[in-house]
Design a protein around this motif. Structure first.
Motif, PDB file in Angstrom:
ATOM      1  N   PRO A   1      33.861  39.545  41.135  1.00 17.03           N
ATOM      2  CA  PRO A   1      35.069  39.210  41.909  1.00 17.03           C
ATOM      3  C   PRO A   1      34.807  38.461  43.222  1.00 17.03           C
ATOM      4  O   PRO A   1      33.967  38.860  44.023  1.00 17.03           O
ATOM      5  N   VAL A   2      35.585  37.384  43.401  1.00 14.85           N
ATOM      6  CA  VAL A   2      35.519  36.600  44.645  1.00 14.85           C
ATOM      7  C   VAL A   2      36.890  36.570  45.328  1.00 14.85           C
ATOM      8  O   VAL A   2      37.121  35.798  46.243  1.00 14.85           O
ATOM      9  N   TYR A   3      37.812  37.393  44.831  1.00 11.17           N
ATOM     10  CA  TYR A   3      39.184  37.386  45.349  1.00 11.17           C
ATOM     11  C   TYR A   3      39.244  38.041  46.727  1.00 11.17           C
ATOM     12  O   TYR A   3      38.333  38.790  47.105  1.00 11.17           O
ATOM     13  N   GLU A   4      40.363  37.788  47.404  1.00  8.24           N
ATOM     14  CA  GLU A   4      40.546  38.380  48.734  1.00  8.24           C
ATOM     15  C   GLU A   4      40.456  39.903  48.640  1.00  8.24           C
ATOM     16  O   GLU A   4      41.120  40.516  47.798  1.00  8.24           O
ATOM     17  N   SER A   5      39.655  40.474  49.504  1.00  4.04           N
ATOM     18  CA  SER A   5      39.362  41.898  49.371  1.00  4.04           C
ATOM     19  C   SER A   5      38.761  42.451  50.652  1.00  4.04           C
ATOM     20  O   SER A   5      37.953  41.786  51.303  1.00  4.04           O
ATOM     21  N   PRO A   6      39.131  43.686  51.010  1.00  2.00           N
ATOM     22  CA  PRO A   6      38.453  44.319  52.151  1.00  2.00           C
ATOM     23  C   PRO A   6      37.016  44.747  51.822  1.00  2.00           C
ATOM     24  O   PRO A   6      36.314  45.265  52.682  1.00  2.00           O
ATOM     25  N   GLN A   7      36.584  44.542  50.578  1.00  2.00           N
ATOM     26  CA  GLN A   7      35.189  44.770  50.176  1.00  2.00           C
ATOM     27  C   GLN A   7      34.754  46.240  50.274  1.00  2.00           C
ATOM     28  O   GLN A   7      33.592  46.516  50.582  1.00  2.00           O
TER      29      GLN A   7
ATOM     30  N   MET B   1      36.053  34.743  34.553  1.00  2.00           N
ATOM     31  CA  MET B   1      36.351  35.450  35.796  1.00  2.00           C
ATOM     32  C   MET B   1      36.469  36.946  35.537  1.00  2.00           C
ATOM     33  O   MET B   1      36.790  37.378  34.434  1.00  2.00           O
ATOM     34  N   ASP B   2      36.236  37.713  36.589  1.00  2.00           N
ATOM     35  CA  ASP B   2      36.341  39.159  36.493  1.00  2.00           C
ATOM     36  C   ASP B   2      37.805  39.555  36.683  1.00  2.00           C
ATOM     37  O   ASP B   2      38.429  39.146  37.661  1.00  2.00           O
ATOM     38  N   LEU B   3      38.316  40.300  35.751  1.00  2.00           N
ATOM     39  CA  LEU B   3      39.714  40.738  35.799  1.00  2.00           C
ATOM     40  C   LEU B   3      39.725  42.223  36.157  1.00  2.00           C
ATOM     41  O   LEU B   3      39.267  43.050  35.371  1.00  2.00           O
ATOM     42  N   VAL B   4      40.236  42.534  37.343  1.00  2.00           N
ATOM     43  CA  VAL B   4      40.187  43.923  37.832  1.00  2.00           C
ATOM     44  C   VAL B   4      41.616  44.414  37.978  1.00  2.00           C
ATOM     45  O   VAL B   4      42.252  44.240  39.016  1.00  2.00           O
TER      46      VAL B   4
ATOM     47  N   ILE C   1      44.174  30.871  33.942  1.00  2.00           N
ATOM     48  CA  ILE C   1      43.895  30.062  32.750  1.00  2.00           C
ATOM     49  C   ILE C   1      44.334  28.614  32.991  1.00  2.00           C
ATOM     50  O   ILE C   1      43.614  27.670  32.662  1.00  2.00           O
ATOM     51  N   GLU C   2      45.509  28.463  33.624  1.00  2.00           N
ATOM     52  CA  GLU C   2      45.993  27.123  33.976  1.00  2.00           C
ATOM     53  C   GLU C   2      44.991  26.375  34.850  1.00  2.00           C
ATOM     54  O   GLU C   2      44.876  25.165  34.794  1.00  2.00           O
ATOM     55  N   LYS C   3      44.261  27.113  35.662  1.00  2.00           N
ATOM     56  CA  LYS C   3      43.263  26.471  36.527  1.00  2.00           C
ATOM     57  C   LYS C   3      42.030  26.014  35.750  1.00  2.00           C
ATOM     58  O   LYS C   3      41.153  25.353  36.299  1.00  2.00           O
ATOM     59  N   GLY C   4      41.954  26.434  34.496  1.00  2.00           N
ATOM     60  CA  GLY C   4      40.898  25.881  33.648  1.00  2.00           C
ATOM     61  C   GLY C   4      39.735  26.796  33.324  1.00  2.00           C
ATOM     62  O   GLY C   4      38.704  26.337  32.828  1.00  2.00           O
ATOM     63  N   ILE C   5      39.892  28.108  33.551  1.00  2.00           N
ATOM     64  CA  ILE C   5      38.771  29.006  33.238  1.00  2.00           C
ATOM     65  C   ILE C   5      38.660  29.226  31.723  1.00  2.00           C
ATOM     66  O   ILE C   5      39.558  28.863  30.962  1.00  2.00           O
ATOM     67  N   ASP C   6      37.579  29.847  31.321  1.00  2.00           N
ATOM     68  CA  ASP C   6      37.252  29.947  29.891  1.00  2.00           C
ATOM     69  C   ASP C   6      37.292  31.370  29.349  1.00  2.00           C
ATOM     70  O   ASP C   6      36.906  31.597  28.204  1.00  2.00           O
ATOM     71  N   GLY C   7      37.733  32.298  30.174  1.00  3.75           N
ATOM     72  CA  GLY C   7      37.835  33.671  29.679  1.00  3.75           C
ATOM     73  C   GLY C   7      37.740  34.679  30.806  1.00  3.75           C
ATOM     74  O   GLY C   7      37.719  34.324  31.990  1.00  3.75           O
ATOM     75  N   PHE C   8      37.694  35.955  30.407  1.00  6.54           N
ATOM     76  CA  PHE C   8      37.675  37.042  31.383  1.00  6.54           C
ATOM     77  C   PHE C   8      36.677  38.116  30.981  1.00  6.54           C
ATOM     78  O   PHE C   8      36.559  38.462  29.810  1.00  6.54           O
TER      79      PHE C   8
END
Ligand code: TEU
Length: 587
Positions: free
Chosen positions: A67-73, A112-115, A218-225
């Protein structure tokens, strides 16, 4: 760029259809520890862009990005505050887009990681849910009233006087799985840290929002999760407590719940298509076979995931607690793999991994990270790349990186290590750090999270600044620069493994047949596709081992790959050197 699709893939000699994700090798990038481009001691997306050449040279086909999404980590990004934004520590959305384009330019796909079992408590949904019992987003999470302390025989040091959590579930990171919210007088469920409240998948609005968000990526062009703990999303009706007498633990209560296949079926219909690589992380041990089959079955009653991660081989040496270990031997490890190879022999597909960001380094765990570090790293790589399934290489594995020599609790960063150990120390369950040091050294997730060792420069070339977690002191010897310069390195051997797989359908699609299930140190098997056959022999020992191989296999065998530089010849009696791996082409 566009990749070929394989919806109606060509059929192989065994009748199976080609799928790009069966032929692929996946490389896992844990961004925090991969490469730091801006000198703050934390890895970032630009650092990955700068190193795409390393991945391209290795020959891998897919990157799984943690994960690279916005997060307090609180849990290194597995606590997401905004699913559609990049955390500023890691860069910007423009950096991410450049990463996607750069990977695609090198024919490498991105998953991408789907959490979505939980969010961060700092997510807007949860912040809204906290405002009142009838807040718009209250029902996005799982809220319950506490139980009357007088009526249960359990002790807690959380919550108001006279009240205890709604049930006795324990968080996977230690302590109760419920946190009390004073202002609204109810408890919310968090199977992981208290900063990771579980989403309520019973609420159709939650599912709508999750699926919409997936389609946005997916619209952004990724290839899976890669789907984080996806078999936790359906909770059992009534949220019943554990049942120690019947051996039912929290994990048994919360995995593979009553509606999980319905929810994943909905996801399949509304989001996914067989052209993606989807891999579901399925926790629990064992993973019931019936569920396993349904998760990956492409048929009408299947959820249609490409593959799953089960935990059976990485729990063999684990006790119930992070500071406990148990004994295992090679026959146990083979039994797990043999069972899973058989389970998906006709339908379904295996993922193959021996480490990741949650697991210790494979060479320290399953190999010998001292005298035979190089040989055993190559042997384990040979295993992963010649079983039937899709191999996952975790960053640094291709360099033969090892566990870290932790000395004190201050050396750790992981909430999954610190929370349970601190709680146990406070409660006197564990006497001292020293009493659990060896087990934590063996088990901690932080073993995998030390910075990738790029060179013998300061901070191993990972960063110009002090890294967020210490670099393994062996970086002067074990690093990418040294590995690249040495033809006999783990790295160059991995390149050959990846290439071997790409060039030989039998490696991908061949049937697996074990030959030595009961042998204490040898793992031998064949892979067969049409009239092609491979014969693989692996010596999991610090000593030489002799194997009387079946005559028909060695008759006209030729060595295709091996981890010792000289070819020792082939005979019915094979003399294998310590940690020797050989792959023969045979009939
Ligand atoms: O992991 C699930 C999980 O159960 C592990 O954290 C497990 O507790 C650990 O491996 C013990 O061996 C996933 C992610 O991979 C992990 O990084 C996250 O912390 C967790 O989910 C919560 O999102």
């Amino acid at each position: 760029m566009t990749f070929e699709t394989d919806a109606a893939g060509e059929r192989l000699p065994n009748g199976e259809r080609r799928r790009w994700w069966k032929e692929a090798v996946v490389y896992q990038v844990y961004p925090r520890s991969f490469a730091d481009s801006d000198g703050d001691g934390v890895g970032d997306i630009r650092g990955i862009v700068d190193r795409v050449g390393h991945l391209d040279d290795l020959g891998v086909d897919v990157v799984w990005l943690n994960p690279v999404y916005e997060s307090p980590q609180a849990d290194n990004g597995y606590d997401i505050a905004d699913y559609r934004a990049i955390d500023e520590q890691y860069g910007t959305m423009a950096d991410w887009e450049e990463l996607l384009d750069t990977l695609h330019d090198h024919d490498i796909r991105l998953i991408m990681d789907l959490v979505v079992n939980h969010t961060s408590d700092e997510h807007d949904w949860f912040q809204n849910a906290l405002t009142s019992r009838d807040a718009d987003y209250r029902d996005y999470y799982i809220w319950r009233e506490g139980r009357d302390a007088a009526e249960v025989d359990e002790t807690y040091d959380v919550g108001p006087d006279g009240e205890v959590p709604p049930n006795d579930w324990e968080s996977f990171f230690g302590g109760p799985a419920w946190a009390y919210h004073e202002a609204t007088g109810e408890w919310y469920l968090h199977l992981f840290d208290r900063k990771q409240p579980d989403l309520n998948w019973e609420n159709p609005d939650v599912r709508d929002d999750v699926f919409e968000m997936m389609n946005w990526w997916i619209e952004k062009g990724i290839d899976g999760f890669r789907m984080d703990v996806i078999n936790l999303v359906s909770k059992p009706e009534g949220l019943p407590s554990t049942d120690p007498e019947a051996g039912i633990r929290t994990i048994d209560r919360v995995t593979n719940g009553p509606r999980v296949h319905e929810f994943l079926g909905e996801m399949r219909d509304r989001v996914l298509d067989r052209g993606f690589l989807t891999v579901g992380e399925m926790i629990g041990d064992p993973l019931p076979g019936e569920h396993a089959r349904r998760y990956v079955s492409p048929g009408p009653d299947g959820d249609g995931l490409s593959m799953l991660f089960h935990f059976e081989h990485v729990l063999l040496d684990r006790g119930e607690r992070i500071w406990e270990t148990t004994d295992w031997d090679l026959t146990d490890l083979k039994a797990v793999f043999d069972r899973w190879q058989a389970a998906f022999a006709d339908e379904g597909w295996n993922s193959l991994y021996l480490n990741n960001h949650d697991q210790p380094r494979m060479v320290s765990r399953f190999g010998n990270d001292g005298e035979y570090r190089r040989e055993s790293a190559k042997l384990l790589g040979t295993l992963l790349h010649t079983l039937r399934g899709t191999p996952y290489v975790y960053q640094g594995e291709e360099l033969g990186m090892t566990n870290y020599p932790f000395e004190s609790l201050d050396d750790f960063r992981d909430v999954g290590t610190l929370n349970p150990v601190r709680t146990a120390l406070d409660r006197g369950v564990v006497e001292s750090f020293d009493a659990v040091k060896e087990a934590l050294r063996a088990n901690s997730r932080d073993n995998a999270r030390t910075p990738v060792q790029w060179s013998d420069e300061e901070h191993a070339g990972f960063s110009d600044a002090e890294p967020w977690i210490s670099v393994n002191p062996n970086y002067d010897e074990v690093n990418a620069e040294a590995e690249r310069a040495d033809e006999d390195s783990v790295y160059h051997y991995y390149r050959r493994l990846v290439e071997f797989r790409h060039e030989n359908d039998v490696v991908v699609y061949g049937d697996y047949d074990p030959l030595t299930p009961d042998h204490e140190s040898l793992w031998a098997y064949t892979r067969t596709l049409g009239d092609e056959r491979l014969f693989v022999v692996l010596n999991f020992a610090d000593e030489a081992t002799t194997y009387d191989a079946p005559a028909e296999l060695v008759g006209d065998a030729t060595l295709a790959l091996g981890n010792y530089d000289d070819d020792d010849g082939v005979d019915e009696t094979l003399d294998l050197r310590p940690w020797e791996a050989r792959v023969y082409r045979t009939r």
